[in-house]
Scaffold this motif. Structure first.
Motif, PDB file in Angstrom:
ATOM      1  N   GLY A 167       0.069 -12.197   1.675  1.00 18.98           N
ATOM      2  CA  GLY A 167      -1.212 -12.678   1.174  1.00 18.98           C
ATOM      3  C   GLY A 167      -1.928 -11.632   0.352  1.00 18.98           C
ATOM      4  O   GLY A 167      -2.576 -11.943  -0.669  1.00 18.98           O
ATOM      5  N   GLU A 168      -1.826 -10.374   0.754  1.00 17.71           N
ATOM      6  CA  GLU A 168      -2.445  -9.281   0.008  1.00 17.71           C
ATOM      7  C   GLU A 168      -1.792  -9.136  -1.369  1.00 17.71           C
ATOM      8  O   GLU A 168      -2.481  -8.865  -2.369  1.00 17.71           O
ATOM      9  CB  GLU A 168      -2.317  -7.987   0.808  1.00 17.71           C
ATOM     10  CG  GLU A 168      -3.110  -6.829   0.235  1.00 17.71           C
ATOM     11  CD  GLU A 168      -3.054  -5.595   1.121  1.00 17.71           C
ATOM     12  OE1 GLU A 168      -3.386  -4.512   0.633  1.00 17.71           O
ATOM     13  OE2 GLU A 168      -2.666  -5.729   2.309  1.00 17.71           O
ATOM     14  N   VAL A 169      -0.478  -9.304  -1.412  1.00 13.66           N
ATOM     15  CA  VAL A 169       0.222  -9.227  -2.698  1.00 13.66           C
ATOM     16  C   VAL A 169      -0.272 -10.331  -3.641  1.00 13.66           C
ATOM     17  O   VAL A 169      -0.498 -10.102  -4.840  1.00 13.66           O
ATOM     18  CB  VAL A 169       1.748  -9.346  -2.488  1.00 13.66           C
ATOM     19  CG1 VAL A 169       2.468  -9.522  -3.838  1.00 13.66           C
ATOM     20  CG2 VAL A 169       2.274  -8.106  -1.783  1.00 13.66           C
ATOM     21  N   ARG A 216       3.825  -1.106 -12.706  1.00 15.45           N
ATOM     22  CA  ARG A 216       4.050   0.077 -11.873  1.00 15.45           C
ATOM     23  C   ARG A 216       2.909   0.238 -10.851  1.00 15.45           C
ATOM     24  O   ARG A 216       3.135   0.538  -9.686  1.00 15.45           O
ATOM     25  CB  ARG A 216       4.156   1.324 -12.738  1.00 15.45           C
ATOM     26  CG  ARG A 216       5.424   1.380 -13.573  1.00 15.45           C
ATOM     27  CD  ARG A 216       5.438   2.646 -14.436  1.00 15.45           C
ATOM     28  NE  ARG A 216       6.637   2.724 -15.237  1.00 15.45           N
ATOM     29  CZ  ARG A 216       7.792   3.243 -14.818  1.00 15.45           C
ATOM     30  NH1 ARG A 216       7.886   3.698 -13.592  1.00 15.45           N
ATOM     31  NH2 ARG A 216       8.833   3.281 -15.626  1.00 15.45           N
ATOM     32  N   ARG A 217       1.702   0.049 -11.306  1.00 18.50           N
ATOM     33  CA  ARG A 217       0.548   0.219 -10.431  1.00 18.50           C
ATOM     34  C   ARG A 217       0.541  -0.835  -9.323  1.00 18.50           C
ATOM     35  O   ARG A 217       0.312  -0.525  -8.153  1.00 18.50           O
ATOM     36  CB  ARG A 217      -0.738   0.137 -11.239  1.00 18.50           C
ATOM     37  CG  ARG A 217      -2.013   0.173 -10.398  1.00 18.50           C
ATOM     38  CD  ARG A 217      -3.246   0.306 -11.253  1.00 18.50           C
ATOM     39  NE  ARG A 217      -3.245  -0.623 -12.373  1.00 18.50           N
ATOM     40  CZ  ARG A 217      -3.549  -1.913 -12.268  1.00 18.50           C
ATOM     41  NH1 ARG A 217      -3.857  -2.437 -11.089  1.00 18.50           N
ATOM     42  NH2 ARG A 217      -3.543  -2.687 -13.351  1.00 18.50           N
ATOM     43  N   LEU A 218       0.789  -2.095  -9.706  1.00 15.46           N
ATOM     44  CA  LEU A 218       0.801  -3.156  -8.712  1.00 15.46           C
ATOM     45  C   LEU A 218       1.912  -2.938  -7.678  1.00 15.46           C
ATOM     46  O   LEU A 218       1.705  -3.141  -6.474  1.00 15.46           O
ATOM     47  CB  LEU A 218       0.990  -4.510  -9.389  1.00 15.46           C
ATOM     48  CG  LEU A 218      -0.192  -5.017 -10.227  1.00 15.46           C
ATOM     49  CD1 LEU A 218       0.224  -6.247 -11.025  1.00 15.46           C
ATOM     50  CD2 LEU A 218      -1.384  -5.336  -9.333  1.00 15.46           C
ATOM     51  N   VAL A 249       8.873  -4.644  -5.606  1.00 14.91           N
ATOM     52  CA  VAL A 249       8.571  -3.632  -4.569  1.00 14.91           C
ATOM     53  C   VAL A 249       9.839  -3.221  -3.851  1.00 14.91           C
ATOM     54  O   VAL A 249      10.048  -2.036  -3.551  1.00 14.91           O
ATOM     55  CB  VAL A 249       7.541  -4.192  -3.567  1.00 14.91           C
ATOM     56  CG1 VAL A 249       7.456  -3.320  -2.313  1.00 14.91           C
ATOM     57  CG2 VAL A 249       6.171  -4.283  -4.208  1.00 14.91           C
ATOM     58  N   PHE A 250      10.715  -4.170  -3.588  1.00 17.42           N
ATOM     59  CA  PHE A 250      11.908  -3.865  -2.825  1.00 17.42           C
ATOM     60  C   PHE A 250      12.925  -3.044  -3.614  1.00 17.42           C
ATOM     61  O   PHE A 250      13.981  -2.693  -3.095  1.00 17.42           O
ATOM     62  CB  PHE A 250      12.569  -5.155  -2.317  1.00 17.42           C
ATOM     63  CG  PHE A 250      11.711  -5.901  -1.336  1.00 17.42           C
ATOM     64  CD1 PHE A 250      10.801  -5.225  -0.533  1.00 17.42           C
ATOM     65  CD2 PHE A 250      11.799  -7.282  -1.214  1.00 17.42           C
ATOM     66  CE1 PHE A 250      10.004  -5.905   0.364  1.00 17.42           C
ATOM     67  CE2 PHE A 250      11.003  -7.959  -0.309  1.00 17.42           C
ATOM     68  CZ  PHE A 250      10.096  -7.278   0.486  1.00 17.42           C
TER      69      PHE A 250
END
Length: 599
Positions: free
Chosen positions: A468-470, A539-541, A503-504
């Protein structure tokens, strides 16, 4: 605080400020000892716990009351071995039976404190020996034999102290008939030790047959270490052997640091019909007590020596306890380090698995490929990465396939990794603790070699919260972009799944295009996001999402760690201060107790 300032004296008294400071220090010592925890099963810990208990008892029974009341009467405790004749001696000193004597052992179970009527307020208040309930006794005026005098042997009366006013007791000196120091009763022995520890003055009774026994000498050596004033009464000495036995005992006293002890010899003498010794047998002892009664300066000297010696002894015990606390601290830190290391390794493995492409296989990869498709999109990749931005809009005409299946696969795969690594960490920590006696004792019969029962459910909840945060990150980033229509057509959920995929593969600051994992999976994810938000934003996200995931994983592991760490006292950090505080208090007590030189 120097020894001169701190030495109590009844002639001019310690100054009010010095006395107040001494009491404050002793109260601080008491507070520290009362809160001292030695939870780890280390060598010598039982002795340290016993030392703590006895030190607290002596503070309550003697040191604090005496410092608060420097002019109170002396408490002379009559102690000694079984059958030494303590009660018979006390009866002889007051001139009539007041405490029970006889052949049945143990005779004295309920201690009797005899005091002059003028001294009653000092002892009825519970000033000394506050844990013993006061019972007010009366002098029996009839010709009651010593075998029936005083309190009946009653185990239930052990926690009480019989107070008897008797004008025959010299004013300023109270006599306390204590149980046998070597009694077959554990309670008797314990009470005898408690009473002797509360004494200003010892009248230690032994016999010609038993003066070399180990138990009495252990107590006499303790008296020597405290610099307590001791009168040794050698009782039941055969007629004609007085000089020889007394000389041998005097030599023993001198060798053991008790050369200053007063020695009285009571020859074997027939008792009268009431079980009483003749008055002349104890006349030298009674004269000595009366001299003390008449000499206020002498009493003050006895108080000074005993109190200072006891405080110095307490200082030594605090140093011993400081060493025990240090050992606890070191052992606690090692146990904590074992747990921290096991779970730090788990956190590192989870971090690696969630960033090196491990999760971009199996079910996650299958659901992802279903999501983006494998046809036109991958042909675009084959024809050139540079043409992807121009073709992405055409590829995503209409609604993309649902992202829910990918999210579910991510949740399942990530949960499996977290639960597996947490279980390995718990097993590792449990094994390390069971290899250590202190750790084994803390674990007891509990099995902490696996995660807590609800860990899998908590893990799933944390993963869903992270997902949810993503999505919130995507929503916030897209709201500020001119290309809002494009990313909205793709969907927040869709782009959120894409960011999770990126991310992974987010290792060491590199993204999918630079790592190239699982057949271009991360490349697809990265380029989709770059087409929407730009390379820097991706990159930041990815970094923010990665840090959030790691923080949530650490919180999950922290809960599992606490199952171990909470068993170390109040926590491993609480083991740091006690040793230092005890050492500081020991130094202050040493100063308060002075040099120990006799006046």
């Amino acid at each position: 605080m120097n020894s001169t300032d701190s030495s109590p004296s009844s002639s001019n008294g310690a100054s009010a400020l010095v006395q107040e400071a001494a009491v404050e220090l002793l109260e601080n010592v008491r507070t520290e000892l009362a809160g001292l925890e030695l939870p780890l099963a280390l060598p010598g810990v039982d002795e340290a716990r016993t030392t703590t208990t006895s030190a607290l008892a002596q503070l309550d029974d003697y040191i604090l009351p005496r410092w608060k009341s420097l002019d109170a009467p002396l408490l002379a405790v009559v102690g000694g071995s079984t059958g030494a004749g303590k009660s018979t001696l006390v009866n002889a000193l007051v001139g009539h039976p007041v405490t029970r004597s006889g052949a049945i052992r143990p005779t004295t179970r309920q201690p009797i404190l005899l005091h002059h009527p003028d001294d009653a307020p000092w002892f009825t208040s519970g000033r000394v020996l506050p844990t013993l309930h006061r019972v007010h006794g009366e002098i029996v005026k009839t010709h009651t034999p010593a075998s029936r005098a005083g309190a009946s042997p009653d185990a239930s009366a052990m926690a009480s102290l019989v107070l008897v006013e008797d004008p025959a007791v010299p004013a300023g000196v109270a006599l306390l008939d204590a149980p046998d120091v070597d009694s077959i009763s554990d309670d008797n022995r314990q009470l005898a030790g408690q009473l002797l520890a509360a004494a200003d003055l010892w009248l230690f009774v032994t016999t010609a047959n038993r003066y070399a026994d180990a138990v009495p000498w252990k107590l006499l050596l303790d008296a020597a270490s405290r610099d307590i004033t001791v009168a040794v009464i050698l009782d039941r000495v055969p007629q004609g052997a007085e000089a020889e036995v007394a000389q041998d005992l005097q030599a023993m006293l001198q060798r053991e640091g008790l050369a200053g002890a007063q020695l009285f010899v009571v020859a074997e003498t027939a008792l009268d019909e009431l079980g009483m010794l003749p008055a002349h047998a104890v006349a030298p002892i009674l004269d000595w007590l009366r001299e003390i009664s008449d000499d206020s300066a002498g009493r003050a000297d006895i108080v000074r020596r005993t109190l200072n010696g006891t405080v110095r002894s307490l200082s030594g015990r605090l140093e011993v306890l400081a060493s025990a606390a240090t050992a606890q601290q070191d052992a606690g830190r090692q146990l904590a380090q074992d747990v921290e290391s096991a779970f730090a390794d788990a956190a590192a493995r989870i971090s690696k698995a969630s960033s090196d492409g491990t999760l971009l296989r199996g079910e996650v990869l299958a659901r992802w490929q279903d999501f983006v498709g494998t046809g036109e999109f991958f042909r675009a990749l084959e024809s050139g990465i540079g043409r992807l931005r121009d073709r992405i809009g055409a590829f995503f005409k209409g609604q993309p396939p649902p992202a829910v299946k990918v999210e579910t696969a991510i949740e399942t795969g990530l949960q499996a990794v977290i639960v597996d690594q947490a279980s390995r960490a718990a097993e590792d920590a449990d094994q390390r603790w069971r290899a250590d006696p202190a750790g084994r004792q803390l674990l007891g019969t509990d099995d902490l070699s696996s995660t807590s029962a609800d860990f899998a459910v908590q893990s799933a909840a944390e993963i869903r919260a992270w997902q949810g945060e993503v999505l919130e990150l995507i929503r916030a980033e897209g709201a500020a972009k001119r290309t809002q229509a494009r990313w909205m057509s793709f969907g927040v959920n869709g782009l959120g799944v894409v960011l999770m995929i990126v991310v992974f593969s987010f290792t060491g600051g590199l993204t999918g295009a630079e790592v190239g994992i699982a057949g271009g999976t991360a490349v697809v994810g990265q380029k989709v996001l770059e087409a929407m938000f730009g390379e820097d934003a991706v990159r930041r996200l990815a970094k923010e999402a990665k840090l959030s995931l790691e923080a949530r994983c650490e919180n999950l592991l922290e809960h599992e760690k606490r199952r171990f760490l909470d068993r170390i006292g109040n926590g491993e950090d609480s083991l740091d201060a006690p040793a230092e505080r005890l050492q500081a208090l020991a130094a202050q007590l040493s100063s308060l107790g002075g040099t120990g030189e006799r006046a």
